[in-house]
Motif scaffolding. Structure first.
Motif, short mmCIF file in Angstrom:
data_model
loop_
_atom_site.label_atom_id
_atom_site.label_comp_id
_atom_site.label_asym_id
_atom_site.label_seq_id
_atom_site.Cartn_x
_atom_site.Cartn_y
_atom_site.Cartn_z
N ILE A 228 0.84 -1.19 0.00
CA ILE A 228 0.00 0.00 0.00
C ILE A 228 0.88 1.25 0.00
O ILE A 228 0.76 2.12 -0.86
CB ILE A 228 -0.95 0.02 1.21
N CYS A 229 1.77 1.33 0.98
CA CYS A 229 2.67 2.48 1.05
C CYS A 229 3.86 2.12 1.92
O CYS A 229 3.83 1.16 2.70
CB CYS A 229 1.95 3.71 1.62
N GLY A 230 4.92 2.90 1.78
CA GLY A 230 6.11 2.70 2.60
C GLY A 230 5.90 3.22 4.01
O GLY A 230 5.00 4.02 4.26
N ILE A 231 6.73 2.79 4.91
CA ILE A 231 6.59 3.20 6.31
C ILE A 231 6.83 4.70 6.46
O ILE A 231 6.30 5.34 7.37
CB ILE A 231 7.52 2.38 7.22
N GLU A 232 7.59 5.28 5.54
CA GLU A 232 7.84 6.72 5.59
C GLU A 232 6.59 7.54 5.31
O GLU A 232 6.53 8.74 5.62
CB GLU A 232 8.94 7.11 4.59
N ASP A 233 5.57 6.90 4.77
CA ASP A 233 4.30 7.59 4.49
C ASP A 233 3.30 7.46 5.63
O ASP A 233 2.21 8.03 5.55
CB ASP A 233 3.67 7.03 3.21
N VAL A 234 3.64 6.70 6.67
CA VAL A 234 2.74 6.48 7.81
C VAL A 234 3.16 7.41 8.95
O VAL A 234 4.31 7.42 9.37
CB VAL A 234 2.80 5.01 8.28
N ASP A 235 2.21 8.18 9.44
CA ASP A 235 2.49 9.10 10.54
C ASP A 235 2.22 8.48 11.91
O ASP A 235 2.97 8.70 12.86
CB ASP A 235 1.64 10.37 10.39
N VAL A 236 1.13 7.71 12.01
CA VAL A 236 0.71 7.16 13.30
C VAL A 236 0.26 5.71 13.09
O VAL A 236 -0.38 5.39 12.08
CB VAL A 236 -0.46 7.97 13.92
N LEU A 237 0.59 4.86 14.05
CA LEU A 237 0.06 3.50 14.11
C LEU A 237 -0.73 3.38 15.41
O LEU A 237 -0.17 3.58 16.49
CB LEU A 237 1.19 2.47 14.09
N VAL A 238 -2.01 3.08 15.30
CA VAL A 238 -2.84 2.81 16.48
C VAL A 238 -3.07 1.31 16.54
O VAL A 238 -3.64 0.72 15.60
CB VAL A 238 -4.18 3.56 16.42
N THR A 239 -2.63 0.69 17.62
CA THR A 239 -2.71 -0.75 17.76
C THR A 239 -3.13 -1.10 19.19
O THR A 239 -3.54 -0.21 19.94
CB THR A 239 -1.37 -1.41 17.37
N ASP A 240 -3.04 -2.37 19.54
CA ASP A 240 -3.48 -2.76 20.89
C ASP A 240 -2.28 -3.00 21.81
O ASP A 240 -1.13 -2.98 21.37
CB ASP A 240 -4.39 -4.00 20.83
N VAL A 241 -2.57 -3.25 23.07
CA VAL A 241 -1.52 -3.34 24.08
C VAL A 241 -0.66 -4.59 23.94
O VAL A 241 0.40 -4.70 24.58
CB VAL A 241 -2.13 -3.30 25.50
N ASP A 242 -1.06 -5.54 23.10
CA ASP A 242 -0.25 -6.74 22.90
C ASP A 242 0.92 -6.49 21.96
O ASP A 242 1.78 -7.38 21.80
CB ASP A 242 -1.11 -7.88 22.35
N ALA A 243 0.98 -5.34 21.32
CA ALA A 243 2.16 -5.01 20.52
C ALA A 243 3.36 -4.92 21.45
O ALA A 243 3.31 -4.26 22.49
CB ALA A 243 1.94 -3.69 19.79
N SER A 244 4.45 -5.56 21.09
CA SER A 244 5.61 -5.65 21.97
C SER A 244 6.39 -4.34 22.00
O SER A 244 6.30 -3.52 21.08
CB SER A 244 6.54 -6.78 21.51
N GLU A 245 7.17 -4.17 23.07
CA GLU A 245 8.03 -2.99 23.18
C GLU A 245 9.02 -2.94 22.03
O GLU A 245 9.35 -1.87 21.52
CB GLU A 245 8.77 -3.01 24.52
N GLU A 246 9.51 -4.10 21.61
CA GLU A 246 10.45 -4.15 20.49
C GLU A 246 9.79 -3.68 19.20
O GLU A 246 10.40 -2.92 18.43
CB GLU A 246 10.97 -5.58 20.32
#
Length: 261
Positions: A228-246
């Protein structure tokens, strides 16, 4: 496990293994053999699998589950993500939304925000979407000006795709686009399983001043067929608390703000 959860699980297992047997899967899902037979017959009627003597084999579409079955996966997480993402929208904004279960939750949260009431003669927000189901939900909301992109409907996701949709998007400027994705990775960016969806989603992102990816943690680090697009085109990621610190660290190092809810 309710029926929709069981049907969803059956399709996921079938996609992974290619074949299931009634007795084996009944024991695995703690259901009766008769129940599993009825479920398999129902899914066969939807052309999502092929029944065999004593079981079923995968149908091609099982690898791309229709939206009505996807909706039961990570439902609580998606509702939290949708509410948090909707809070990023200011009154008067032009909002882009692609299709998917998480963006549907964003749309619902926007439609029910108490600080975006209907005021006669005013539009609280404008929503531009290629998703028929989102359009259906928002069409009755008087505070929302709704724009559908046009295009050819894709039954699995209710998304409109193809060149008819791009003609409209080429003429618009969006303040913020919320992207539901099949996978997001801090190196390869955001991706979808279907190239037609990826193409129009790419344009929704390109026409926006701010791009917010809404994705539960199961999508992080995965891969999908079409970019869809490169990570440089993404400003914000909204996810859940299970996303790891890494995972969070890897995204923030690439300039993406990560919100976990």
């Amino acid at each position: 496990m309710n029926r929709y959860e069981r049907l969803n699980t059956l399709l996921e297992i079938l996609a992974e293994r290619g074949r299931v047997e009634v007795d084996e899967i009944a024991a695995e899902l703690d259901a009766s053999a008769a129940t599993i037979r009825r479920d398999l017959d129902h899914l066969a009627g939807q052309q999502l699998l092929t029944r065999t003597r004593g079981g079923a084999v995968a149908h091609a579409v099982s690898y791309d589950l229709p939206l009505r079955y996807k909706s039961v996966r990570h439902a609580d997480e998606k509702q939290r993500i949708g509410k948090e993402a909707a809070a990023l929208v200011a009154r008067g904004s032009v909002v882009g939304l692609n299709g998917g279960t998480t963006t549907t939750e964003v749309a619902r949260a926007l439609a029910t925000r108490g600080d975006l009431p209907h005021v006669e003669g005013e539009t609280a927000i404008t929503v531009v979407t290629n998703a028929l189901n989102i359009g259906n939900e928002l069409a009755v909301r008087p505070q929302v000006k709704l724009v559908l992109t046009g295009g050819v409907a894709r039954p699995q996701s209710y998304e409109l795709i193809g060149p008819l949709g791009t003609k409209i998007l080429d003429e618009l400027t969006l303040d913020i686009t919320f992207l539901g994705v099949d996978a997001i990775d801090p190196v390869s960016g955001a991706a979808a399983h279907h190239e037609g969806e990826a193409s129009i989603n790419r344009l929704l992102a390109a026409r926006a001043r701010k791009v917010v990816v809404v994705a539960d943690s199961s999508k992080i680090g995965g891969s999908a067929f079409a970019r869809i697009c490169g990570i440089e085109d993404v400003d914000v990621l909204v996810t859940d608390v299970d996303a790891s610190e890494e995972d969070v660290r890897r995204f923030t190092e690439r300039g993406v703000d990560v919100v976990r809810v």
